[in-house]
Design a protein around this motif. Structure first.
Motif, PDB file in Angstrom:
ATOM      1  N   ASP A 170       4.406  -7.844   5.541  1.00  0.00           N
ATOM      2  CA  ASP A 170       4.130  -6.442   5.902  1.00  0.00           C
ATOM      3  C   ASP A 170       3.560  -5.622   4.752  1.00  0.00           C
ATOM      4  O   ASP A 170       2.659  -4.804   4.950  1.00  0.00           O
ATOM      5  N   THR A 171       4.083  -5.817   3.544  1.00  0.00           N
ATOM      6  CA  THR A 171       3.670  -4.985   2.411  1.00  0.00           C
ATOM      7  C   THR A 171       2.507  -5.594   1.631  1.00  0.00           C
ATOM      8  O   THR A 171       1.632  -4.871   1.149  1.00  0.00           O
TER       9      THR A 171
ATOM     10  N   ARG B 147      -3.174 -14.388  -4.716  1.00  0.00           N
ATOM     11  CA  ARG B 147      -3.194 -12.959  -4.458  1.00  0.00           C
ATOM     12  C   ARG B 147      -1.966 -12.261  -5.006  1.00  0.00           C
ATOM     13  O   ARG B 147      -1.941 -11.039  -5.121  1.00  0.00           O
ATOM     14  N   LEU B 148      -0.917 -13.033  -5.293  1.00  0.00           N
ATOM     15  CA  LEU B 148       0.358 -12.408  -5.624  1.00  0.00           C
ATOM     16  C   LEU B 148       1.194 -13.343  -6.486  1.00  0.00           C
ATOM     17  O   LEU B 148       1.170 -14.554  -6.299  1.00  0.00           O
ATOM     18  N   VAL B 149       1.945 -12.756  -7.428  1.00  0.00           N
ATOM     19  CA  VAL B 149       2.881 -13.522  -8.256  1.00  0.00           C
ATOM     20  C   VAL B 149       4.283 -12.934  -8.053  1.00  0.00           C
ATOM     21  O   VAL B 149       4.498 -11.735  -8.270  1.00  0.00           O
ATOM     22  N   LEU B 150       5.220 -13.762  -7.625  1.00  0.00           N
ATOM     23  CA  LEU B 150       6.604 -13.327  -7.505  1.00  0.00           C
ATOM     24  C   LEU B 150       7.276 -13.411  -8.871  1.00  0.00           C
ATOM     25  O   LEU B 150       7.162 -14.422  -9.569  1.00  0.00           O
ATOM     26  N   VAL B 151       7.964 -12.348  -9.246  1.00  0.00           N
ATOM     27  CA  VAL B 151       8.665 -12.287 -10.533  1.00  0.00           C
ATOM     28  C   VAL B 151      10.087 -11.785 -10.252  1.00  0.00           C
ATOM     29  O   VAL B 151      10.449 -11.512  -9.109  1.00  0.00           O
ATOM     30  N   HIS B 152      10.894 -11.673 -11.310  1.00  0.00           N
ATOM     31  CA  HIS B 152      12.201 -11.036 -11.159  1.00  0.00           C
ATOM     32  C   HIS B 152      12.514 -10.263 -12.438  1.00  0.00           C
ATOM     33  O   HIS B 152      11.626 -10.035 -13.277  1.00  0.00           O
ATOM     34  N   THR B 153      13.745  -9.842 -12.585  1.00  0.00           N
ATOM     35  CA  THR B 153      14.119  -8.924 -13.664  1.00  0.00           C
ATOM     36  C   THR B 153      13.635  -9.391 -15.031  1.00  0.00           C
ATOM     37  O   THR B 153      13.143  -8.584 -15.830  1.00  0.00           O
TER      38      THR B 153
ATOM     39  N   GLU C 153       7.606  -8.211 -16.732  1.00  0.00           N
ATOM     40  CA  GLU C 153       6.599  -7.701 -17.674  1.00  0.00           C
ATOM     41  C   GLU C 153       5.527  -8.740 -18.008  1.00  0.00           C
ATOM     42  O   GLU C 153       4.508  -8.420 -18.621  1.00  0.00           O
ATOM     43  N   THR C 154       5.741  -9.998 -17.613  1.00  0.00           N
ATOM     44  CA  THR C 154       4.841 -11.089 -17.998  1.00  0.00           C
ATOM     45  C   THR C 154       3.418 -10.871 -17.514  1.00  0.00           C
ATOM     46  O   THR C 154       2.455 -11.162 -18.221  1.00  0.00           O
ATOM     47  N   PHE C 155       3.257 -10.353 -16.295  1.00  0.00           N
ATOM     48  CA  PHE C 155       1.920 -10.217 -15.707  1.00  0.00           C
ATOM     49  C   PHE C 155       1.511  -8.752 -15.596  1.00  0.00           C
ATOM     50  O   PHE C 155       0.652  -8.408 -14.793  1.00  0.00           O
ATOM     51  N   ASP C 156       2.117  -7.902 -16.389  1.00  0.00           N
ATOM     52  CA  ASP C 156       1.924  -6.465 -16.319  1.00  0.00           C
ATOM     53  C   ASP C 156       0.439  -6.086 -16.363  1.00  0.00           C
ATOM     54  O   ASP C 156      -0.244  -6.288 -17.363  1.00  0.00           O
ATOM     55  N   GLY C 157      -0.064  -5.540 -15.253  1.00  0.00           N
ATOM     56  CA  GLY C 157      -1.425  -5.021 -15.196  1.00  0.00           C
ATOM     57  C   GLY C 157      -2.503  -6.061 -14.983  1.00  0.00           C
ATOM     58  O   GLY C 157      -3.656  -5.699 -14.724  1.00  0.00           O
ATOM     59  N   HIS C 158      -2.164  -7.351 -15.048  1.00  0.00           N
ATOM     60  CA  HIS C 158      -3.195  -8.384 -14.918  1.00  0.00           C
ATOM     61  C   HIS C 158      -3.303  -8.925 -13.492  1.00  0.00           C
ATOM     62  O   HIS C 158      -4.393  -9.233 -13.018  1.00  0.00           O
ATOM     63  N   HIS C 159      -2.157  -9.055 -12.815  1.00  0.00           N
ATOM     64  CA  HIS C 159      -2.149  -9.617 -11.463  1.00  0.00           C
ATOM     65  C   HIS C 159      -1.151  -8.844 -10.612  1.00  0.00           C
ATOM     66  O   HIS C 159      -0.194  -8.262 -11.123  1.00  0.00           O
ATOM     67  N   ALA C 160      -1.379  -8.837  -9.307  1.00  0.00           N
ATOM     68  CA  ALA C 160      -0.439  -8.192  -8.392  1.00  0.00           C
ATOM     69  C   ALA C 160       0.885  -8.957  -8.412  1.00  0.00           C
ATOM     70  O   ALA C 160       0.901 -10.183  -8.303  1.00  0.00           O
ATOM     71  N   THR C 161       1.985  -8.244  -8.571  1.00  0.00           N
ATOM     72  CA  THR C 161       3.294  -8.887  -8.648  1.00  0.00           C
ATOM     73  C   THR C 161       4.264  -8.250  -7.652  1.00  0.00           C
ATOM     74  O   THR C 161       4.073  -7.121  -7.202  1.00  0.00           O
TER      75      THR C 161
END
Length: 505
Positions: free
Chosen positions: A58-59, A114-120, A124-132
């Motif tokens: 959905d999002t 299109r998307l990278v799943l991250v957690h706490t 910050e690993t993909f900050d600004g480079h890829h949609a997370t």
């Protein structure tokens, strides 16, 4: 040709997610996943998986066949993320948080994810480079799954032939290759291991492998689609043998898999803990990725209950299998009473077949060395976006695809396969296949002053890089490699020479 029922009918046309949902219904109150003081039952894991899956659709507009990367430390969130990606019909692509940032970004770009799943701990690993998407933030919203959401999840248009996940393997050209696997590859491989009694729905499996290794899928998805329990180690748990032993005992682990070098270290540590019987509850112990040394049998026998082996409760297996054949395709149960100087890699598991061919692609006779070709239910679907490499790796024989392993083996009169070596320059280090060319290319890119590089394996556990340069030092080279390569690919030693030795030609 050796075959083990390779033409058997498929057991199901279901996907990994469908299998998991069935088990969640049958074993709703059973613990599905456990980590230290945290745990989720099958029904709880299903609810969290559905919650994240709805947000993905959905999002973020994730649809069937999309590649979704995940860079998450070993945690409950990691498992929820994997299952949610499978539930929406997307393709799971694991990224190791231990890898350098440069490599992580390169791998994401290679997949066009299109998307990278991250957690706490990785947000910050993909900050600004890829949609997370932060899994922990989604799960903390406590939003339910509506009837319309459930209806949407129930009509995901994927099947057992769809791609379920991709894994990166080392590339000889310097670029990692993304190997693709179908749902049926993994489900049929799991079926084979269950049929052999290696693991089942009663097992409690310890999850210790990094997500860059295909073994982590065996440890997580394997139990969850048969009804077992997954026990996760904390992110640094595998490096803490005292903690690892505590998990084996208190979580009542019945199945685990590791490389022989880790098992050797564990046995040496246990030698210092008189009376500690942490392996007594283990029913199946699998080793793979490295040769199984004879001395390990001696060490292991001291820590396995003598009565257990005689009753058939504790079985030790030697596993063999390139990632492209799905986890393990050849296996051998080790006779712990025999201290032969060689350990066989064994015979093909159900659903597989193999051929041993000479340099002219003709079958060899018993006792002769040749290249191992593997066919059957686990052969992968090819390298993502690299038809040229796929065509080189796969060969059609009588209408069935075989994977060219590049491994040299021998079939002996005991009807067992024995590993001899490689037909190319690929090497195996601590269970991981490496192409020296990928490391050599990285070294050459460190400076324009480097004119040549050769990487070789030294002993069982080390890489040495010989570098030709007039003005470069080891510190600079190591810093560059550590920022571009995973830790297991960084040479232990850099030897800088003004001129590499040359032969007469």
């Amino acid at each position: 040709m050796k075959s083990n029922d390779s033409h058997r009918p498929l057991s199901t046309d279901e996907t990994i997610s469908q299998r998991f949902c069935e088990k969640a219904s049958s074993y709703s109150q059973k613990v599905a996943v456990d980590l230290d003081e945290q745990s989720l039952t099958y029904s709880e894991l299903l609810v969290y998986t559905q919650q994240l899956a709805v947000v993905l659709i959905d999002t973020h507009g994730v649809k069937e066949g999309d590649i979704v990367c995940q860079c998450v430390e070993r945690s409950l969130s990691m498992v929820i993320g994997i299952m949610a990606i499978e539930m929406v019909g997307a393709v799971y692509c694991p990224l190791s948080p231990q890898d350098p940032l440069h490599r992580l970004h390169t791998l994401v770009e290679q997949t066009n994810s299109r998307l990278v799943l991250v957690h706490t701990f990785t947000r910050e690993t993909f900050d600004g480079h890829h949609a997370t998407l932060d899994i922990d933030q989604v799960l903390n919203m406590n939003s339910g799954v509506s009837d319309s959401d459930w209806d949407c999840l129930s009509h995901i248009a994927v099947n057992y032939e769809s791609i379920a996940y991709i894994l990166f393997t080392s590339g000889s050209t310097g670029t990692p290759k993304a190997a693709q696997f179908r749902h049926r590859n993994f489900i049929e491989w799991t079926r084979s291991f269950v049929e052999m009694g290696i693991f089942n729905d009663s097992d409690t499996v310890v999850q210790s492998a990094r997500c860059s290794f295909d073994i982590h899928l065996e440890e997580i998805l394997g139990p969850l689609i048969v009804g077992g329990t997954v026990v996760l180690l904390n992110p640094k748990g595998v490096m803490d043998l005292a903690y690892f032993i505590d998990v084996l005992v208190h979580k009542q682990i019945t199945y685990f898999i590791c490389v022989p070098s880790f098992l050797t270290a564990l046995c040496i540590y246990l030698d210092t803990r008189v009376g500690d019987r942490c392996l007594d509850g283990v029913r199946s112990l699998c080793c793979g990725g490295e040769p199984f040394p004879t001395k390990l049998i001696q060490r292991l026998n001291k820590h396995l209950s003598s009565t257990m082996e005689s009753r058939g409760r504790c079985r030790v297996w030697n596993n063999y299998g390139p990632a492209e054949t799905t986890i393990a395709c050849i296996i051998h149960r080790i006779d712990m009473s025999c201290e032969d100087s060689r350990t066989a890699i064994g015979t093909v598991i159900p659903g597989y077949r193999c051929m041993i061919v000479d340099e002219f692609s003709q079958p060899v006779t018993v006792g002769e060395v040749g290249e191992l070709l593997v066919g059957g239910v686990g052969v992968f679907a090819g390298y993502l976006g690299r038809k040229d490499l796929t065509d080189k790796a796969l060969v059609d024989i009588d209408g069935q695809l075989f994977y060219r392993t590049g491994d040299l083996v021998r079939l002996e009169r005991d009807d067992l396969l024995y590993y001899v070596g490689r037909k190319d320059h690929q090497i195996k280090l601590r269970g991981q296949r490496l192409e020296p060319g990928e490391i050599e290319r990285c070294v050459l890119e460190a400076s324009s002053l480097i004119t040549s590089c050769v990487v070789v394996k030294w002993g069982d556990d080390h890489l040495v890089a010989y570098v030709q340069s007039d003005d470069i030092n080891e510190k600079e080279l190591r810093k560059h490699c550590e920022s571009h390569l995973p830790s297991y690919m960084v040479p232990s030693l850099f030897i800088v020479l003004k001129q590499l030795p040359l032969n007469a030609n």
